[in-house]
Design a protein around this motif. Sequence first.
Motif, PDB file in Angstrom:
ATOM      1  N   LEU A  16       0.824  -1.219   0.000  1.00 37.08           N
ATOM      2  CA  LEU A  16       0.000   0.000   0.000  1.00 37.08           C
ATOM      3  C   LEU A  16       0.857   1.267   0.000  1.00 37.08           C
ATOM      4  O   LEU A  16       0.361   2.352  -0.304  1.00 37.08           O
ATOM      5  CB  LEU A  16      -0.890   0.026   1.251  1.00 37.08           C
ATOM      6  N   GLY A  17       2.107   1.166   0.358  1.00 35.39           N
ATOM      7  CA  GLY A  17       2.982   2.324   0.500  1.00 35.39           C
ATOM      8  C   GLY A  17       3.658   2.233   1.857  1.00 35.39           C
ATOM      9  O   GLY A  17       4.495   1.360   2.074  1.00 35.39           O
ATOM     10  N   ALA A  18       3.246   3.109   2.779  1.00 35.54           N
ATOM     11  CA  ALA A  18       3.822   3.067   4.129  1.00 35.54           C
ATOM     12  C   ALA A  18       2.787   3.502   5.160  1.00 35.54           C
ATOM     13  O   ALA A  18       2.948   4.514   5.834  1.00 35.54           O
ATOM     14  CB  ALA A  18       5.075   3.934   4.185  1.00 35.54           C
TER      15      ALA A  18
ATOM     16  N   THR B  39     -13.622  10.030   5.753  1.00 36.86           N
ATOM     17  CA  THR B  39     -12.646  10.068   4.655  1.00 36.86           C
ATOM     18  C   THR B  39     -11.307   9.427   5.031  1.00 36.86           C
ATOM     19  O   THR B  39     -10.370   9.417   4.242  1.00 36.86           O
ATOM     20  CB  THR B  39     -12.371  11.524   4.213  1.00 36.86           C
ATOM     21  N   THR B  40     -11.206   8.892   6.240  1.00 36.49           N
ATOM     22  CA  THR B  40      -9.971   8.217   6.665  1.00 36.49           C
ATOM     23  C   THR B  40      -9.578   7.143   5.652  1.00 36.49           C
ATOM     24  O   THR B  40     -10.389   6.289   5.299  1.00 36.49           O
ATOM     25  CB  THR B  40     -10.179   7.537   8.044  1.00 36.49           C
ATOM     26  N   PRO B  41      -8.339   7.165   5.164  1.00 37.82           N
ATOM     27  CA  PRO B  41      -7.913   6.162   4.193  1.00 37.82           C
ATOM     28  C   PRO B  41      -7.931   4.740   4.754  1.00 37.82           C
ATOM     29  O   PRO B  41      -7.564   4.511   5.913  1.00 37.82           O
ATOM     30  CB  PRO B  41      -6.471   6.563   3.860  1.00 37.82           C
ATOM     31  N   VAL B  42      -8.377   3.816   3.927  1.00 36.92           N
ATOM     32  CA  VAL B  42      -8.389   2.393   4.272  1.00 36.92           C
ATOM     33  C   VAL B  42      -7.741   1.629   3.116  1.00 36.92           C
ATOM     34  O   VAL B  42      -8.099   1.830   1.956  1.00 36.92           O
ATOM     35  CB  VAL B  42      -9.834   1.886   4.489  1.00 36.92           C
ATOM     36  N   GLY B  43      -6.774   0.812   3.455  1.00 35.45           N
ATOM     37  CA  GLY B  43      -6.117  -0.018   2.445  1.00 35.45           C
ATOM     38  C   GLY B  43      -6.567  -1.458   2.594  1.00 35.45           C
ATOM     39  O   GLY B  43      -6.651  -1.976   3.708  1.00 35.45           O
TER      40      GLY B  43
ATOM     41  N   THR C 153      -3.555   9.673   1.280  1.00 36.71           N
ATOM     42  CA  THR C 153      -3.283   8.916   0.064  1.00 36.71           C
ATOM     43  C   THR C 153      -2.886   9.893  -1.037  1.00 36.71           C
ATOM     44  O   THR C 153      -3.370  11.029  -1.076  1.00 36.71           O
ATOM     45  CB  THR C 153      -4.503   8.096  -0.406  1.00 36.71           C
ATOM     46  N   ALA C 154      -2.015   9.448  -1.906  1.00 39.40           N
ATOM     47  CA  ALA C 154      -1.598  10.245  -3.060  1.00 39.40           C
ATOM     48  C   ALA C 154      -0.980   9.288  -4.053  1.00 39.40           C
ATOM     49  O   ALA C 154      -0.201   8.398  -3.668  1.00 39.40           O
ATOM     50  CB  ALA C 154      -0.586  11.308  -2.646  1.00 39.40           C
ATOM     51  N   GLN C 155      -1.323   9.459  -5.295  1.00 40.21           N
ATOM     52  CA  GLN C 155      -0.766   8.619  -6.371  1.00 40.21           C
ATOM     53  C   GLN C 155      -0.782   7.129  -6.016  1.00 40.21           C
ATOM     54  O   GLN C 155       0.232   6.437  -6.103  1.00 40.21           O
ATOM     55  CB  GLN C 155       0.660   9.060  -6.695  1.00 40.21           C
TER      56      GLN C 155
END
Lengths: 228, 228
Positions: free
Chosen positions: B106-108, B171-175, B215-217
């Motif tokens: 997912l990234g970090a 709007t909290t990001p969820v992976g 989140t971004a890109q």
Amino acid sequence: MSLKVYRVLEKVEVIVAYHTYVKLVNKLIQKEQEIISTGMTKEKERCRQAIKSAEQGKKVAIISSGDPGVYGMAGLILEMLLQQNLELDVEVLPGITAANAAASSLGAPLMHDYAVISLSDHLTPWEVIEKRLHSASESDMIVALYNPKSSQRIEQIELARQILLKYRSPTTPVGIVRKAKRGKEEVSLTTLEAMLTEKIDMLTTVIIGNSQTFTAQKLMITPRGYSL
Amino acid sequence: MSLKVYRVLEKVEVIVAYHTYVKLVNKLIQKEQEIISTGMTKEKERCRQAIKSAEQGKKVAIISSGDPGVYGMAGLILEMLLQQNLELDVEVLPGITAANAAASSLGAPLMHDYAVISLSDHLTPWEVIEKRLHSASESDMIVALYNPKSSQRIEQIELARQILLKYRSPTTPVGIVRKAKRGKEEVSLTTLEAMLTEKIDMLTTVIIGNSQTFTAQKLMITPRGYSL
């Protein structure tokens, strides 16, 4: 280290790391590989150097110990790339973070829900850390403490222990592992009551059991809940 | 898989595993190695078989996916050996647990304090799980959910989301990562609000950001706190 990381390290042209971590992979480094190594607080400098090399078209690895995605370099490098709007190919390769490495040397203390909390207030307000210690303790999660104590920062581990003692028995098992899986590992089993007499520093991971955790024959185990 | 586990698997005479995990290491299995494989809920049976083989003097490996010390087989086998007062040589070899494997894809997202919580109430009362969800949410820890949903157990993920929403923005990001690092991996980025429309099952790990996660890109990142 995963097989995948091993293979990637064989192929990169540049390895960027904190001095101590260069030593950890010393045996794997080949003559033609360029090593860029800096001091402990130079994380941004390391990322800058890595980006510079990558922009020159080189294959670059930035190394963290444990898992780069847990208090490691993964987040910072991704943030810097986004900020500079650079479209370099990046892959985060996971590793075994200290909580899990330490747990395996203790037996099986993380068999149930757990919280991973860093006691370093260098980048996080102590109030935030304190709140998380209360929450994790209150809800009976196993707690893995990172960065428990440094030469300058000695009181956080004492405060953390006091918080845990509000919710858990003084006889709660505590596992202390220094240099987990790094060679010359030191493992000790103690209790919440007695833990402060153990050697604890920045190379140490502290695992505090939940209400079900027990010790037997030098093992620290948290039951998953199977009836035996 | 770590280099160490790879080398140990080459040397053992017996490999004991859940059917699905045998497939994961299929390519590594040698002709002369004995394979003992059983169904999903047969954990105790697997341990019994492993102990039987080890008592015959054979070198045995019991396999878990991810890290055997996180909701895996490490605790159960140690408990059974203690109960039967058997002095067999056992070593727990750590692995990369699903939270960390998923995070890297997912990234970090796990760059700050986090809680690992299983939503399975098969061996744990739901009240205990619920309390931990409240605690982790309230103290702004990142939350990694294991066993979020099965074909028979579908409401826990809905309840968990409701608890998170009491403390965090919709709007909290969820992976959401399915089959993390197992091949045919599926990765999606969503929000607390929209997450239930994603495919979630027993092969899925769900990572819910803290208040700082962004989140971004196509990356999910929780800042460690460095000023860039």
